[in-house]
Design a protein around this motif. Structure first.
Motif, PDB file in Angstrom:
ATOM      1  N   UNK A  78       0.828  -1.200   0.000  1.00  0.00           N
ATOM      2  CA  UNK A  78       0.000   0.000   0.000  1.00  0.00           C
ATOM      3  C   UNK A  78       0.866   1.255   0.000  1.00  0.00           C
ATOM      4  N   UNK A  79       1.915   1.249   0.816  1.00  0.00           N
ATOM      5  CA  UNK A  79       2.798   2.416   0.874  1.00  0.00           C
ATOM      6  C   UNK A  79       3.458   2.670  -0.481  1.00  0.00           C
ATOM      7  N   UNK A  80       3.863   1.608  -1.152  1.00  0.00           N
ATOM      8  CA  UNK A  80       4.455   1.754  -2.482  1.00  0.00           C
ATOM      9  C   UNK A  80       3.453   2.329  -3.464  1.00  0.00           C
ATOM     10  N   UNK A  81       2.196   1.848  -3.397  1.00  0.00           N
ATOM     11  CA  UNK A  81       1.162   2.369  -4.295  1.00  0.00           C
ATOM     12  C   UNK A  81       0.946   3.863  -4.073  1.00  0.00           C
ATOM     13  N   UNK A  82       0.988   4.305  -2.808  1.00  0.00           N
ATOM     14  CA  UNK A  82       0.868   5.732  -2.532  1.00  0.00           C
ATOM     15  C   UNK A  82       2.033   6.495  -3.170  1.00  0.00           C
ATOM     16  N   UNK A 242      12.358   5.538   7.862  1.00  0.00           N
ATOM     17  CA  UNK A 242      11.991   4.159   8.221  1.00  0.00           C
ATOM     18  C   UNK A 242      11.046   4.159   9.425  1.00  0.00           C
ATOM     19  N   UNK A 243      11.180   5.142  10.316  1.00  0.00           N
ATOM     20  CA  UNK A 243      10.221   5.233  11.431  1.00  0.00           C
ATOM     21  C   UNK A 243       8.832   5.572  10.914  1.00  0.00           C
ATOM     22  N   UNK A 244       8.747   6.439   9.916  1.00  0.00           N
ATOM     23  CA  UNK A 244       7.451   6.758   9.313  1.00  0.00           C
ATOM     24  C   UNK A 244       6.855   5.527   8.647  1.00  0.00           C
ATOM     25  N   UNK A 245       7.691   4.753   7.957  1.00  0.00           N
ATOM     26  CA  UNK A 245       7.204   3.532   7.306  1.00  0.00           C
ATOM     27  C   UNK A 245       6.726   2.531   8.358  1.00  0.00           C
ATOM     28  N   UNK A 246       7.472   2.413   9.455  1.00  0.00           N
ATOM     29  CA  UNK A 246       7.073   1.494  10.519  1.00  0.00           C
ATOM     30  C   UNK A 246       5.753   1.935  11.150  1.00  0.00           C
ATOM     31  N   UNK A 247       5.599   3.245  11.368  1.00  0.00           N
ATOM     32  CA  UNK A 247       4.357   3.745  11.934  1.00  0.00           C
ATOM     33  C   UNK A 247       3.159   3.471  11.038  1.00  0.00           C
ATOM     34  N   UNK A 248       3.360   3.569   9.728  1.00  0.00           N
ATOM     35  CA  UNK A 248       2.283   3.256   8.786  1.00  0.00           C
ATOM     36  C   UNK A 248       1.988   1.756   8.777  1.00  0.00           C
ATOM     37  N   UNK A 249       3.031   0.939   8.882  1.00  0.00           N
ATOM     38  CA  UNK A 249       2.888  -0.510   8.711  1.00  0.00           C
ATOM     39  C   UNK A 249       2.342  -1.222   9.930  1.00  0.00           C
TER      40      UNK A 249
END
Length: 457
Positions: A78-82, A242-249
């Protein structure tokens, strides 16, 4: 970066055909993924119950690590699609590297946990010393599978998020035949190779996953190697990124992990049922998993396109048109799944000729639930994946976690342990869970806030 989706979102947006183009490779990939475990069991069955017990125990433990990897890979998709929808190469590179590092870290932690803690746990759970020894050998080799999937699933999710869902499928078209051939040869000692038994099945899987991951790495380097030359990170530096990605995931991963744990807990309660009822619920589970991939992958493909469209700041009216088309397609997918169960239930004598008549009668009695549940499940999944695509991941997590742990799990315990109800009513709890989620999902979606989400951060 200008190679966006096949349709022009400024006019009418993508339609059901675009969702189908993404969904069918994802569906085949999912069927290959889940079918491999079934194939390994068939290939090991001639070795007897001890070999099957060893593989079942080992894959149950190794499957925990893989389940967490798959959960985080869905979030990366999902993050990649965004990022792909925004059209920012720095964002795309950040999604790829952050998701890849996070997935590999989970794989390393899983392997370390298996090597440090699995020995005593296997010895305690195994019914005999022979099964424990074989399970530990299987797990030691299976560590390669975990590390390979940690790398490979991150790349496959990146491909999916970019709308290139055929690329992961190509990897499975290579790995599945390799897995079958090498497992047959190494389990039984064919073509001059040693007969390794249970270890042969693990070795076959490790070789196949290694080849699959290497293939995906080559594809990623060829198609997205230019990202190595992109400077900078989405959130200024790699640490915050990477913290932002972790928070989203985390909320997305927690949703999937919660569902897995809740299912296993309910299965423990099922063991207290009469034998025929327990057997019927056990047999219907893999059918639910495999047949359900048709509608599940359709809704996930919808989520990918929604994330891309939101990232592109698509007008709300275009999003509405797209979602209505995707919703209609989800009902078609649900009807296909319902038809599969209809055929299955009327073919029980052919599929399971050795089952006791009472067990087949219980399975046939599940038919009304299996037909009805596909439609609320599909429309709830459309809502969930749409809200996730807009970044509303915590709300979606709460819906799933509360419906599982405040309703289905305690209700299952009451129905089995206290009321001693028939298997039909226990399976019906899955339907009532979807009914409970329905207003929470649809009310949030109909508010329309998701159409104005900013996913570029």
């Amino acid at each position: 970066m200008t190679d966006h989706s096949p349709s022009d979102p400024a006019s009418s947006g993508p339609g059901a055909r675009d969702v189908f183009a993404l969904a069918w490779p994802m569906t085949l990939k999912a069927l290959f993924l889940h079918g491999t475990i079934v194939i390994d069991g068939l290939l090991l069955s001639p070795l007897g119950e001890e070999a099957l017990a060893a593989m079942g125990l080992a894959t149950a433990l190794g499957g925990i690590a893989l389940g967490v990897i798959f959960a985080f890979s869905h979030a990366m998709q999902i993050r990649t699609a965004q990022a792909y929808g925004v059209g920012d190469r720095v964002f795309l590179k950040s999604a790829l590297v952050s998701g890849g590092v996070l997935s590999l870290g989970i794989g390393v932690i899983g392997v370390l946990a298996i090597n440090l803690a699995a020995g005593p746990l296997v010895a305690r759970l195994a019914p005999s010393a022979v099964v424990a020894s074989q399970a530990q050998t299987y797990l030691a080799i299976f560590s390669i599978v975990i590390l390979g999937e940690a790398i490979g699933q991150g790349i496959a999710s990146f491909f999916n998020g970019c709308g290139q869902t055929k690329l992961p499928l190509y990897g499975y078209l290579i790995s599945v035949p390799v897995n079958v051939l090498t497992t047959v040869a190494l389990v039984h000692g064919l073509w001059g190779l040693p007969a390794l038994g249970v270890a042969g099945a693990a070795t076959g899987s490790a070789l196949a996953i290694s080849l699959q991951t290497a293939f995906w790495c080559v594809l990623a380097a060829r198609r997205y190697g230019y990202l190595r030359r992109v400077e900078g990170w989405r959130n200024g530096a790699f640490g915050p990124t990477i913290r932002r990605h972790l928070g989203f995931s985390l909320p997305i991963a927690a949703t999937f992990v919660s569902a897995t744990v809740a299912t296993h807990v309910c299965s423990l309660f099922y063991a207290k049922l009469p034998l025929n009822a327990f057997a019927a619920l056990t047999l219907i589970a893999p059918w639910n998993l495999l047949a359900g991939q048709v509608s599940m992958q359709w809704t996930q493909a919808t989520g990918i396109l929604v994330a891309q469209l939101i990232g592109r700041r698509t007008p709300p009216e275009v999003l509405d048109r797209f979602l209505s088309r995707a919703w209609a397609g989800a009902f078609v997918a649900a009807a296909v799944v319902a038809a599969v169960f209809l055929v299955m239930c009327f073919s029980l004598d052919l599929i399971y000729p050795d089952l006791e008549p009472e067990t087949r009668a219980i399975l046939f009695g599940f038919l009304p639930i299996l037909l009805i549940i596909q439609f609320p499940r599909a429309t709830n999944a459309i809502c969930g994946n749409t809200l996730r695509a807009a970044g509303d991941t915590v709300y979606v997590m709460h819906i799933f976690v509360w419906s599982q742990w405040a309703f289905r799990v305690p209700a299952t315990a009451l129905f089995v342990l206290y009321f001693e109800l028939p298997a039909f009513w226990i399976l019906s709890l899955f339907l009532w869970e979807e009914v409970l989620k329905f207003p929470a999902f649809h009310g949030r979606l109909w508010r329309g806030d998701w159409k104005r989400s900013d996913v570029s951060s």
